[in-house]
Design a protein around this motif. Sequence first.
Motif, short mmCIF file in Angstrom:
data_model
loop_
_atom_site.label_atom_id
_atom_site.label_comp_id
_atom_site.label_asym_id
_atom_site.label_seq_id
_atom_site.Cartn_x
_atom_site.Cartn_y
_atom_site.Cartn_z
N PHE A 111 0.85 -1.31 -0.08
CA PHE A 111 0.30 0.05 0.00
C PHE A 111 1.28 1.66 0.12
O PHE A 111 0.68 2.38 -0.97
N ASP A 112 2.15 1.16 0.77
CA ASP A 112 2.44 2.29 0.95
C ASP A 112 3.52 2.58 -0.03
O ASP A 112 3.24 3.88 -0.92
N MET A 113 4.19 1.22 -1.21
CA MET A 113 4.41 1.44 -2.72
C MET A 113 3.57 1.89 -3.48
O MET A 113 4.37 3.58 -4.69
N ILE A 114 2.14 1.97 -3.70
CA ILE A 114 1.56 2.69 -4.05
C ILE A 114 1.24 3.68 -4.20
O ILE A 114 1.49 4.46 -5.37
N ALA A 115 1.01 4.43 -2.78
CA ALA A 115 0.76 5.57 -2.63
C ALA A 115 1.97 6.23 -2.95
O ALA A 115 2.01 7.35 -4.00
N LEU A 116 3.52 6.06 -2.87
CA LEU A 116 4.63 6.54 -3.16
C LEU A 116 4.92 6.92 -4.42
O LEU A 116 5.33 7.53 -4.67
N SER A 117 4.36 5.46 -5.48
CA SER A 117 4.49 5.87 -7.04
C SER A 117 3.99 6.69 -7.57
O SER A 117 3.92 7.29 -8.47
N GLY A 118 3.13 7.39 -6.99
CA GLY A 118 1.91 8.41 -6.89
C GLY A 118 2.94 9.94 -7.71
O GLY A 118 2.87 10.48 -7.91
N ALA A 119 4.50 10.10 -7.05
CA ALA A 119 5.00 11.18 -6.98
C ALA A 119 5.09 11.06 -8.47
O ALA A 119 5.74 12.18 -9.00
N HIS A 120 5.07 9.90 -9.28
CA HIS A 120 5.45 10.19 -10.57
C HIS A 120 3.97 10.98 -11.68
O HIS A 120 4.28 11.25 -12.35
N PHE A 177 3.37 18.85 -14.11
CA PHE A 177 3.19 19.86 -13.67
C PHE A 177 2.55 19.49 -12.29
O PHE A 177 2.91 21.13 -11.48
N ALA A 178 1.15 19.09 -12.05
CA ALA A 178 0.84 18.94 -10.61
C ALA A 178 0.41 17.85 -10.46
O ALA A 178 0.22 16.75 -10.10
N PHE A 179 0.52 17.49 -8.95
CA PHE A 179 0.32 17.15 -8.07
C PHE A 179 -0.80 16.65 -7.57
O PHE A 179 -1.55 16.93 -7.10
N ASP A 180 -1.56 15.41 -8.13
CA ASP A 180 -2.73 15.24 -8.11
C ASP A 180 -3.48 13.77 -8.57
O ASP A 180 -2.13 12.71 -9.06
N ASN A 181 -4.08 13.32 -8.53
CA ASN A 181 -4.23 11.42 -8.71
C ASN A 181 -4.80 10.95 -10.09
O ASN A 181 -4.50 9.60 -10.86
N ALA A 182 -3.88 11.82 -11.37
CA ALA A 182 -3.89 11.83 -12.53
C ALA A 182 -3.43 10.93 -12.85
O ALA A 182 -3.05 10.20 -14.03
N TYR A 183 -2.33 10.15 -12.20
CA TYR A 183 -0.99 9.07 -12.75
C TYR A 183 -1.96 7.75 -12.67
O TYR A 183 -1.89 7.32 -13.95
N TYR A 184 -2.17 7.63 -11.30
CA TYR A 184 -3.57 6.91 -11.07
C TYR A 184 -4.77 6.32 -12.29
O TYR A 184 -5.49 4.90 -12.64
N GLN A 185 -5.68 7.06 -12.75
CA GLN A 185 -6.36 7.58 -13.78
C GLN A 185 -5.81 6.88 -15.33
O GLN A 185 -6.33 6.06 -16.00
N ASN A 221 -4.52 11.52 -1.61
CA ASN A 221 -3.90 11.76 -0.46
C ASN A 221 -3.23 11.92 0.73
O ASN A 221 -1.32 11.61 1.54
N GLY A 222 -3.93 11.22 1.46
CA GLY A 222 -3.62 11.00 2.84
C GLY A 222 -2.86 9.77 3.01
O GLY A 222 -1.66 9.72 3.53
N ALA A 223 -3.13 8.87 2.38
CA ALA A 223 -1.94 7.70 1.75
C ALA A 223 -0.60 7.62 1.65
O ALA A 223 0.39 7.09 2.27
N PHE A 224 -0.48 8.99 0.34
CA PHE A 224 1.03 9.02 -0.32
C PHE A 224 1.70 10.00 1.91
O PHE A 224 3.16 9.86 1.44
N ALA A 225 1.14 11.10 2.59
CA ALA A 225 0.90 11.83 3.46
C ALA A 225 2.19 11.17 4.02
O ALA A 225 2.78 10.72 4.57
N THR A 226 1.37 9.79 4.65
CA THR A 226 1.12 8.63 5.67
C THR A 226 3.37 8.22 4.60
O THR A 226 4.03 7.50 5.65
N ALA A 227 2.49 7.29 4.06
CA ALA A 227 3.78 6.77 3.33
C ALA A 227 5.12 7.39 3.39
O ALA A 227 6.62 7.00 3.76
N MET A 228 4.73 8.56 2.45
CA MET A 228 6.34 9.80 3.13
C MET A 228 6.95 10.11 4.23
O MET A 228 8.26 9.84 4.40
N ARG A 229 5.52 10.24 5.34
CA ARG A 229 6.24 10.19 7.08
C ARG A 229 7.72 8.52 7.08
O ARG A 229 8.28 8.51 7.84
#
Length: 253
Positions: A111-120, A177-185, A221-229
Amino acid sequence: MPQLLIASPNGDAEKDAPDNLTLEGDGFDTVIKSKAAVEEVCPGVVSCADIMAIAARDVVVLAGGPSFKVELGRRDGLISKASLVAGRLPEPFFNLSQLNALFAKNNLSQFDMIALSGAHTIGFSHCDNFANRLYNFSNSSQVDPSLNATFAKQLMQDCPQNVDPQIVIPLDDVTPFAFDNAYYQDLVGGKGVLTSDEVLFTDPASQPTVRDFASNPGAFNGAFATAMRKLGRVGVLTGSEGQIRKDCTAFNS
């Protein structure tokens, strides 16, 4: 990895490893300049490691992503070698099992890995990291069948065979150039650029999380913040370990 900032006249520091050659030099400069400014006001107190962690959070916020508290008190490491990088970063051809195994070494879940992959969502890649998906993919298919056909043609136009491998394309072609969930879409639509991106959707074990993040930006966003910590606690040096560098590009003499 604040050891990424160390400069070596021999070209054998961590930043010189093949997997790190795509990193943006302007980002290094920003951290180095920030450290110099902090050092003038508060010498020998704030590490390059902490500055880099704060900078990572701030660039996410500036791009429209979530804010999160950065835990501080890191010290800088004493080793920076290109030879130590291999095997510590995910490769663009990794499957889900390989991704999970690598992240598990640092106590990070699937779950953390998938969330962190969203940085792409604000990342870029060189053509040679995914050219194998476009040309002679297999005996039965020239193009990776998991790629959206129209998107594959677009990638071929951007990255023709024998093109300069230094050409880069965005990993999120909708809002690069926007941090959003379009990567998963993109993944749901077969538009994941790297094999290690698209496999998150094509593998049934990870697909539900991708679908959730694609339809629910708040969940991402919530999962990403937790995984980044959690990621920020990996390999941390504190107390009497390491040092607090005066200059981020060089170990203290």
